[in-house]
Motif scaffolding. Structure first.
Motif, short mmCIF file in Angstrom:
data_model
loop_
_atom_site.label_atom_id
_atom_site.label_comp_id
_atom_site.label_asym_id
_atom_site.label_seq_id
_atom_site.Cartn_x
_atom_site.Cartn_y
_atom_site.Cartn_z
N ILE A 101 0.98 -1.29 -0.04
CA ILE A 101 0.02 0.02 0.01
C ILE A 101 1.02 1.13 0.08
O ILE A 101 1.87 1.45 0.92
N ASN A 102 0.65 2.15 -0.99
CA ASN A 102 1.38 3.20 -0.98
C ASN A 102 0.89 4.46 0.01
O ASN A 102 1.66 5.27 0.53
N CYS A 103 -0.44 4.72 0.25
CA CYS A 103 -1.00 5.84 0.71
C CYS A 103 -1.67 5.69 2.10
O CYS A 103 -2.61 4.82 2.07
N THR A 104 -1.22 6.28 3.12
CA THR A 104 -2.17 6.11 4.37
C THR A 104 -2.03 7.51 4.92
O THR A 104 -1.13 8.45 4.75
N VAL A 105 -3.04 7.79 5.80
CA VAL A 105 -3.31 8.81 6.75
C VAL A 105 -3.15 8.47 8.20
O VAL A 105 -3.85 7.41 8.43
N SER A 106 -2.65 9.39 9.05
CA SER A 106 -2.56 8.88 10.36
C SER A 106 -3.93 8.98 11.10
O SER A 106 -4.86 9.81 10.71
N GLY A 107 -4.10 8.52 12.24
CA GLY A 107 -5.21 8.71 12.98
C GLY A 107 -5.27 10.08 13.44
O GLY A 107 -4.24 10.72 13.57
N MET A 113 -0.11 14.93 24.88
CA MET A 113 1.28 14.51 24.67
C MET A 113 1.03 12.82 24.44
O MET A 113 1.73 12.23 23.47
N SER A 114 -0.16 12.26 24.84
CA SER A 114 -0.14 10.99 24.91
C SER A 114 -0.73 10.61 23.48
O SER A 114 0.06 9.66 22.77
N SER A 115 -1.50 11.49 22.95
CA SER A 115 -2.03 11.13 21.51
C SER A 115 -0.74 11.50 20.45
O SER A 115 -0.55 10.71 19.69
N ILE A 116 -0.05 12.72 20.79
CA ILE A 116 1.01 12.89 19.89
C ILE A 116 2.07 11.84 19.73
O ILE A 116 2.49 11.23 18.71
N LEU A 117 2.32 11.17 20.83
CA LEU A 117 3.53 10.06 20.79
C LEU A 117 2.73 8.70 20.45
O LEU A 117 3.66 8.12 19.76
N ASP A 118 1.54 8.67 20.48
CA ASP A 118 1.03 7.46 20.14
C ASP A 118 1.02 7.43 18.54
O ASP A 118 1.33 6.40 17.77
N ARG A 119 0.67 8.71 17.99
CA ARG A 119 0.73 8.75 16.58
C ARG A 119 1.94 8.72 15.86
O ARG A 119 2.35 8.01 14.73
N GLN A 328 -4.43 11.53 -2.82
CA GLN A 328 -5.24 10.65 -2.00
C GLN A 328 -5.90 11.50 -0.79
O GLN A 328 -5.22 11.18 0.32
N PRO A 329 -6.90 12.18 -0.83
CA PRO A 329 -7.54 12.66 0.23
C PRO A 329 -7.96 11.63 1.25
O PRO A 329 -9.03 10.55 0.51
N LEU A 330 -7.77 11.42 2.43
CA LEU A 330 -8.02 10.11 3.15
C LEU A 330 -8.74 10.61 4.50
O LEU A 330 -7.98 11.43 5.25
N PRO A 331 -9.41 9.63 5.07
CA PRO A 331 -10.16 9.95 6.47
C PRO A 331 -8.99 9.49 7.38
O PRO A 331 -7.88 8.61 7.00
N PRO A 332 -9.05 9.53 8.65
CA PRO A 332 -8.06 8.72 9.78
C PRO A 332 -7.95 7.39 9.52
O PRO A 332 -9.09 6.82 9.37
N TYR A 333 -6.59 7.10 9.59
CA TYR A 333 -6.32 5.55 9.25
C TYR A 333 -6.68 5.17 7.96
O TYR A 333 -6.83 3.91 7.60
#
Length: 718
Positions: A101-107, A113-119, A328-333
């Motif tokens: 797979i070429n394309c992804t978008v992050s959650g 800080m927890s979310s930033i580091l999880d991503r 590729q505009p994509l939703p989270p994940y």
């Protein structure tokens, strides 16, 4: 049988010989090797057969050989699954942790800080698998805002982007493939000026492409020279602590925002209460964007309202980010696989008055290729469960093309002309219609994408977005199948209705195998390697003879490799071996007038070609309007506004600027006309032209590449 053999022999002999830069790129990027670096693929045809075999094995046992033969045929006809498929399909015995797979978008990157580091962790796993990734960073509170939990102020989104940049640089260095990231940012955010200026710092955010999320309201404010407020959501704690009156329009605006959790939300509209940090002139902000993209090629822009308005999955997605190149505009994940068809393969009688594009053969290849790309979903190899669930539920793929500019040159059509717009429109429309016809048949055979059979509740927001729902008899609270909302009420599918009403009726009843079918990617290394340097994606050829900067493991700066456009090689092979690219070529050796190059085309003509394709592309297009270094800023500054008026979802420009960056592709005259100044340890200043060779640190470098490596801080790190 003899006639068939002779025909195949003739076809092989008529093929344009693969130039060394193309063969080298295939060996480095797509050729499968074992752990001792011994080749598994002996030639390009072996790569095609490897990919065709693993994709055919997805089929039922009794038809696998049939589809294997059809897939090999399609690939020989220029149907190229994208780089991750070419490199990784069928390679599990040698590199099991890679994806096709070429394309992804992050959650979503939430403001903690927890979310930033999880991503960051998730992004590292994604990049390690070979996928590009995009993120929105305007979800993070602005620099200087108070963080209650830490009892201090935050350093702002840009500082956290630096973390992602460093992570990507480290992962790509370990994995041998340069990581690719996109960072998007809302034009309403208080730190938008810092985002626009970010790449002015040497070496900063070089693992990112950057794009502004521009909404319709901002464009209208630019046109009317109105004020533009910069805002960020308020928490209830902030409102209580500061005694903020939510009805005070001088301090608070209600805005649509990506994230609502933790913020104050209007019960009826769903808008979020936002603090006004400052107000500036919209035109002033626009001029800053255009100055930056003129000098630094960043940021591009994404018309986020249009992206969501035109999204096939409008009823269940809110898109705020794209893959690294924007197609590729994509939703989270969200995740999407790509593939492109080489248009030069369908040009018959090239360089003659009888040249034509074979649409019959093109339709056949599109139908086969649609099945191939759908099969890639089954072997996706994505590292995160949320990514795998998203791609299996919607089965997105993005079929596009490459070689458009080269095909035009071979047909005798000048890129940017009225005829080129007509050809682009027809090719894009044909690809769309044949793809969705194949998607309908696949749904009948294998079942539609799961989202098609899911039921969705009609909400007040959906009724506002699509007034035609009420006209069709639907009411708030009704439960409606995804395939109905998708086929009958998405703006894109409504356009296809004008071409084939029965197709849309059938799709609303049966569903489709996938929610999205088309996307035009940049195809850089694929066009160079298996395409023998046909023009990238939707682009004209960059030049007909130029240099490509490549990263060689162990070399301390990038290496210049000479390359030639496919159409030049084809013209020399088929018409005139002495054809010359120089402006003072001898009479009889001059190239045809259709041999234009990227920077010889007016920027507005670039946009017209892109707009012709965008009408029929259901995702988006990666397109760069190249302009000469000396192109006047006054003629450049309104190109994005023109793109908006033409109905595009986004736009990017590039102007060679030796003070800011050294591009991947470089013309000889740009190097010869640029002087670089080096300061030695003893304080002495040394000047050199960009194409001069310099002995330094035990290696030979071009002055341009050595200067860039030292300035950007990557010298000796490959």
């Amino acid at each position: 049988m003899n006639a068939v053999i002779e025909e195949e022999k003739s076809a092989v002999e008529s093929e344009v010989p693969l130039q060394e830069a193309s063969a080298d790129t295939w060996r480095r990027k797509y050729r499968l090797t074992d752990r001792a670096n011994n080749p598994v693929d002996e030639c390009v045809q072996d790569t095609f057969k490897r990919v065709a075999r693993v994709l055919a094995d997805v089929e039922a046992p009794e038809v696998r050989e049939h589809w294997y033969e059809r897939f090999v045929y399609a690939m020989k006809k220029g149907a190229f699954p994208a780089g991750r498929v070419l490199a990784n399909a069928g390679a599990q015995a040698y590199k099991p942790a890679t994806s096709t797979i070429n394309c992804t978008v992050s959650g979503t990157v939430f403001d903690s800080m927890s979310s930033i580091l999880d991503r960051v962790h998730e992004a590292g796993m994604t990049l390690k698998a070979g996928c590009g990734i995009g993120y929105e960073f305007s979800t993070l509170r602005p620099k200087g805002a108070f963080v209650g939990g830490a009892g201090a102020t935050t350093s702002g989104p840009m500082s956290f982007m630096d973390i992602y940049d460093s992570m990507c640089k480290t992962v790509s260095s370990a994995g041998g493939r340069r990581g690719a990231q996109m960072g998007t940012f809302d034009v309403q955010h208080p730190d938008v000026l810092d985002f626009i200026r970010a790449k002015r710092e040497n070496g900063r955010l070089r693992q990112f492409n950057l794009s502004l999320l521009i909404n319709d309201a901002f464009v209208e404010a630019v046109k009317s020279d109105s004020d533009w407020p910069l805002v960020f959501p308020l928490t209830q704690a902030e409102i209580d602590h500061e005694g903020i009156d939510l009805n005070d329009e001088s301090r608070v605006l209600w805005r649509d925002w990506t994230v609502t959790d933790g913020y104050v939300v209007h019960d009826e509209t769903g808008f979020v209460a936002c603090r006004i940090y400052r107000t500036i002139k919209a035109r002033h902000l626009w001029d800053m964007v255009m100055n930056s993209t003129y000098d630094y090629a960043d940021p591009g822009f994404i018309l986020v309202d249009r992206v969501n308005e035109q999204n096939n999955n409008w009823f269940c997605e809110d898109i705020r980010a794209t893959n690294p190149c924007g197609e590729q505009p994509l939703p989270p994940y969200g995740a999407c696989l790509l593939g492109s068809i080489n248009l030069v393969k369908f040009v018959k009688n090239p360089f003659t008055g009888n040249a034509f594009f074979d649409f019959t053969e093109f339709r056949e290849v599109v139908r086969i290729f649609t099945r191939m790309l759908d099969n890639v979903v089954e072997i996706n190899g994505l590292p995160l469960e949320k990514q795998r669930a998203e791609i299996m539920r919607k089965r997105r793929h993005g079929m596009g093309f490459l070689g458009l500019g080269s095909a035009m040159a071979m047909l005798g059509i000048k890129y940017g002309s009225d005829d080129s717009v007509i050809l682009t429109d027809e090719v894009s429309k044909t690809m769309a219609l044949e793809g969705y016809r194949a998607g309908l048949e696949l749904a009948k055979e294998k079942g539609p994408a799961p989202i098609m059979e899911e039921e969705f509740e009609i909400t007040p927001k959906m009724m506002r977005q699509r007034p035609e729902l009420a006209k069709a008899g639907f009411e708030v609270g009704d439960m409606v199948k995804g395939k109905v909302l998708w086929a009958r009420f998405s703006r894109y599918m409504q356009k296809l209705t004008t071409q084939d009403q029965q197709l849309i009726r059938d799709l609303s009843e049966c569903g489709c195998r996938f929610t999205h079918h088309t996307s035009i990617a940049p195809t850089g290394t694929m066009a160079l390697s298996v395409g023998n340097n046909v023009s990238n994606g939707i682009e004209p050829s960059f030049a007909h003879s130029y240099w490509r900067n490549i990263i060689r493991p162990g070399k301390k700066s990038k290496e210049n490799v000479p390359v030639f456009s496919y159409e030049l090689l084809a013209y020399r092979h088929m018409v005139n071996p002495e054809a010359d690219v120089s402006p003072d070529a001898e009479s009889g050796n001059v190239l045809p007038e259709s041999f234009v190059t990227a920077d010889s085309i007016a920027p507005l003509d670039h946009v017209k070609v892109q707009a012709a394709a965008q009408k029929w592309v259901d995702s988006s297009i990666s397109k760069t309007a190249n302009v000469p270094t000396d192109f006047p800023y006054e003629d450049f500054k309104d190109i994005y506004l023109f793109a908006y008026e033409q109905g595009l979802k986004g736009c990017t420009t590039f102007r060679f600027n030796p003070e800011a960056h050294q591009g991947v592709l470089v013309r000889e005259d740009d190097l010869a006309n640029t002087t670089y100044v080096f300061k030695l340890a003893n304080g002495e200043m040394v000047e050199a032209k960009g194409n001069e060779m310099i002995e330094y640190d035990g290696e030979t470098h071009t002055a341009a590449n050595l200067y860039d490596a030292l300035k950007e801080g990557y010298y000796g790190r490959h």
